[in-house]
Design a protein around this motif. Structure first.
Motif, PDB file in Angstrom:
ATOM      1  N   GLU A  27       0.724  -1.321   0.014  1.00  0.00           N
ATOM      2  CA  GLU A  27       0.085  -0.160   0.011  1.00  0.00           C
ATOM      3  C   GLU A  27       0.751   1.126  -0.009  1.00  0.00           C
ATOM      4  O   GLU A  27       0.572   2.244  -0.644  1.00  0.00           O
ATOM      5  N   VAL A  28       2.005   1.384   0.800  1.00  0.00           N
ATOM      6  CA  VAL A  28       2.850   2.398   0.895  1.00  0.00           C
ATOM      7  C   VAL A  28       3.493   2.697  -0.760  1.00  0.00           C
ATOM      8  O   VAL A  28       3.570   3.787  -0.709  1.00  0.00           O
ATOM      9  N   MET A  29       3.993   1.666  -1.485  1.00  0.00           N
ATOM     10  CA  MET A  29       4.190   1.821  -2.664  1.00  0.00           C
ATOM     11  C   MET A  29       3.347   2.640  -3.502  1.00  0.00           C
ATOM     12  O   MET A  29       3.657   3.252  -4.519  1.00  0.00           O
ATOM     13  N   ARG A  30       1.867   1.927  -3.575  1.00  0.00           N
ATOM     14  CA  ARG A  30       0.784   2.596  -4.422  1.00  0.00           C
ATOM     15  C   ARG A  30       0.838   4.121  -4.092  1.00  0.00           C
ATOM     16  O   ARG A  30       0.566   4.742  -4.980  1.00  0.00           O
ATOM     17  N   LEU A  31       0.624   4.119  -2.897  1.00  0.00           N
ATOM     18  CA  LEU A  31       0.616   5.690  -2.507  1.00  0.00           C
ATOM     19  C   LEU A  31       1.646   6.602  -3.031  1.00  0.00           C
ATOM     20  O   LEU A  31       1.433   7.839  -3.669  1.00  0.00           O
ATOM     21  N   LEU A  32       2.784   6.079  -3.029  1.00  0.00           N
ATOM     22  CA  LEU A  32       4.093   6.748  -3.636  1.00  0.00           C
ATOM     23  C   LEU A  32       3.889   7.105  -4.993  1.00  0.00           C
ATOM     24  O   LEU A  32       4.154   8.164  -5.679  1.00  0.00           O
ATOM     25  N   TYR A  33       3.685   5.900  -5.638  1.00  0.00           N
ATOM     26  CA  TYR A  33       3.199   6.049  -7.226  1.00  0.00           C
ATOM     27  C   TYR A  33       2.243   7.008  -7.413  1.00  0.00           C
ATOM     28  O   TYR A  33       2.372   7.911  -8.277  1.00  0.00           O
ATOM     29  N   SER A  34       1.328   7.209  -6.743  1.00  0.00           N
ATOM     30  CA  SER A  34       0.042   8.113  -6.761  1.00  0.00           C
ATOM     31  C   SER A  34       0.575   9.428  -6.512  1.00  0.00           C
ATOM     32  O   SER A  34       0.256  10.427  -7.347  1.00  0.00           O
TER      33      SER A  34
END
Length: 111
Positions: A27-34
């Motif tokens: 989830e943290v990586m998805r947020l970072l990509y976002s």
């Protein structure tokens, strides 16, 4: 100089029109990509594993895929192989910290 500005403008407009599928189980990586890409691309679609990513590829119009390798249910390489059976030309960016030569060679053969 005007032609360069027009070219840059056209490139930025094109990038803004792209739909990007990000397949990442953390989830943290998805947020970072976002955060990194939300203003760059026209549409960002997220999936938390390869199976969900494949389903979103089938159901949505996707222009570019960014995928992690190591994920539950279906890894990024397995998902990429299934997608390649449907679309040989879609750009797929495989992101991973792995350094296993056999996985890297398999990824290269998908192109």
């Amino acid at each position: 100089m005007n032609s360069i500005a027009t070219t840059n403008s056209e490139v930025l407009e094109y990038i803004k029109s792209l739909s990007v599928l990000v397949v990442e189980d953390e989830e943290v990586m998805r947020l970072l990509y976002s955060i990194l890409f939300e203003d760059m691309f026209g549409k960002m679609i997220f999936a938390s594993n390869g199976e969900e990513g494949y389903e979103k590829f089938i159901s949505d119009k996707i222009d570019v895929i960014i995928t992690d390798y190591n994920m539950p249910l279906m890894n990024g390489l397995q998902m990429s192989a299934k997608i390649r059976n449907i679309d040989k030309d879609i750009p797929i960016i495989l992101v991973s910290a792995i350094n296993e030569i056999d996985v890297i060679v398999e990824a290269l053969h998908l192109n």
